[in-house]
Design a protein around this motif. Structure first.
Motif, short mmCIF file in Angstrom:
data_model
loop_
_atom_site.label_atom_id
_atom_site.label_comp_id
_atom_site.label_asym_id
_atom_site.label_seq_id
_atom_site.Cartn_x
_atom_site.Cartn_y
_atom_site.Cartn_z
N ARG A 179 -0.91 63.93 48.68
CA ARG A 179 -2.25 63.44 48.99
C ARG A 179 -3.01 64.74 49.29
N SER A 180 -4.71 64.64 49.19
CA SER A 180 -5.52 65.65 49.34
C SER A 180 -5.39 66.27 50.62
N GLY A 181 -5.10 65.68 51.63
CA GLY A 181 -5.02 66.16 53.15
C GLY A 181 -3.56 66.64 53.32
N SER A 182 -2.57 66.48 52.66
CA SER A 182 -1.21 66.80 53.16
C SER A 182 -0.64 67.68 52.23
N LEU A 183 0.08 68.61 52.87
CA LEU A 183 0.90 69.71 51.90
C LEU A 183 2.57 69.45 51.77
N ARG A 184 2.80 68.37 52.44
CA ARG A 184 3.98 68.19 52.53
C ARG A 184 4.83 68.00 51.11
N ALA A 185 4.25 67.49 50.22
CA ALA A 185 4.72 67.37 48.87
C ALA A 185 4.80 68.70 48.25
N ALA A 186 3.61 69.54 48.46
CA ALA A 186 3.55 70.62 47.75
C ALA A 186 4.67 71.75 48.40
N ALA A 187 5.01 71.43 49.77
CA ALA A 187 5.68 72.57 50.31
C ALA A 187 7.19 72.40 49.82
N ILE A 188 7.59 71.21 49.13
CA ILE A 188 8.99 71.35 48.64
C ILE A 188 8.99 71.59 46.94
N ALA A 189 7.77 71.65 46.47
CA ALA A 189 7.53 71.94 44.94
C ALA A 189 7.62 73.28 44.62
N ASP A 190 7.96 73.46 43.05
CA ASP A 190 8.07 75.10 42.88
C ASP A 190 6.46 75.08 42.10
N GLY A 191 6.07 74.18 41.76
CA GLY A 191 4.83 74.41 40.73
C GLY A 191 3.76 73.16 41.09
#
Length: 378
Positions: free
Chosen positions: A346-358
């Motif tokens: 989601r635009s306002g959340s970094l939770r998914a990006a924090a466990i991503a590689d790219g």
């Protein structure tokens, strides 16, 4: 502007000037001039092994010892004569080979052994002679480059200057420490900006926190001691978003004003009349990360003469809703197979990006299993 074009525009910035820096400060910098040897390497014929320097056929009479850092053997080695020698020591002029200890038999003052195919002598100038180009311009000053430069008598390197970056974090609601209170949010974009700038080859990073005030923002941009000013949270069209009007007052030339991507649409790239680059990032953290990868990182890399590697193109699987008018950037995990979309972005959340590689750049016609460019996360 289409996403790919916006990223390409940011990458067209001309590299900044050059500077001379000592080897101790040159790691990771981009060479602006070739590295040329000042001294021969090796500077003299030197032993490549511990053992005995010999001339002629054995057995050999041991006539003395030579160690690294000491004067060379004063005389010449006649056939049948040897001197004990340490690695790095000066080899006598008439020595024909160095016999490693491992192949030698010593009996009193006599040494015997079979000479090997290698003579175990590094000849003066066999690696480089004065004036030889060791490394071309444009390469990164790696550990090996720095070591080779030192070997060749070099104390300083000519490198491209790192762009200095100032981060202006706007918003009455932004706090910098601790747990946010009612109506407050933590500054999540400054750490993202720092990581992107470092990976792109940027230099000093300064931070300033501003209330939502157009006059304060204009003054901060106008007085920033930086090549690039990053403004977070003021790039949209809300009542508290002043970047557009401030840039107009500063006589800025707009290069990018909005990008056809989701998230991260309201992003800005401009150059003020004073020649200062301004990057506007949306305040939502994931949208800000997308905008940073789109505009900030390629801009800083271009200014530092450190072009970014092309994104990998991989099959991407998972659930994501394509953006019909542009691209959607989705966090993905990388493994042995296709890139897999991390759910919950989601635009306002970094939770998914924090466990991503790219981040996968999904076009409007992407379907699961289709190929897409993948930007590596710092």
């Amino acid at each position: 502007m289409p996403w790919a074009r916006a990223r390409a525009v940011a990458a067209t910035a001309a590299a900044l000037g050059t500077e001379r820096v000592p080897l101790s400060s040159a790691a990771g910098r981009i060479l602006a001039a070739p590295v040329r040897a000042l001294a021969a390497s090796p500077a003299f014929d030197t032993a490549a092994m511990d053992g005995y320097a010999v001339a002629g056929c054995g057995p050999w009479r041991i006539a003395g010892r030579v160690l690294a850092g000491r004067p060379g053997w004063a005389g010449t080695l006649a056939p049948g004569v040897a001197v004990e020698i340490g690695t790095g020591a000066i080899v006598p002029d008439t020595a024909e080979a160095v016999l490693p200890y491992e192949v030698c038999r010593v009996d009193g003052d006599t040494v015997s052994g079979a000479r090997e195919v290698k003579d175990h002598i590094r000849r003066a100038g066999e690696d480089a002679r004065p004036g030889d180009e060791l490394v071309p311009a444009g390469r990164t000053a790696t550990a090996a480059v720095l070591g080779a430069a030192a070997q060749a008598g070099i104390d300083e390197l000519t490198v491209h200057r790192r762009p200095a970056v100032a981060v202006l974090v706007t918003g009455d609601e932004v706090v910098t420490r601790g747990v946010p209170g009612p109506g407050q949010v933590r500054d999540a974009l400054s750490p993202i900006v720092a990581a992107l700038v470092e990976r792109a080859g940027g230099g000093p990073l300064a931070h300033e926190y501003l209330r939502d005030d157009a006059r304060l923002l204009r003054s901060a941009i106008d007085s920033a001691d930086a090549d690039v000013v990053v403004v977070t949270g003021s790039s949209s069209a809300g009542a508290a978003d002043h970047l557009t009007s401030v840039l107009a007052e500063l006589g800025a030339r707009w290069l990018v004003n909005g990008v056809r991507c989701r998230p991260g649409h309201p992003q800005v790239l401009a150059v003020t009349a004073a020649g200062r680059w301004v990057v506007g990032l949306p305040g939502n953290p994931f949208a800000g990360l997308v905008a940073g990868l789109t505009l900030l990182e390629p801009l800083v890399a271009a200014l530092a003469a450190s072009p970014l590697p092309a994104p990998a193109t991989l099959p991407v699987v998972g659930a994501a809703r394509p953006y019909p008018d542009g691209v959607r950037l989705a966090p993905v995990e990388l493994g042995a197979g296709p890139a897999r979309i991390v759910p919950g972005a989601r635009s306002g959340s970094l939770r998914a990006a924090a466990i991503a590689d790219g981040l996968a750049v999904l076009g409007p016609r992407w379907v699961t299993g289709g190929r897409a460019a993948v930007l590596a996360l710092p």
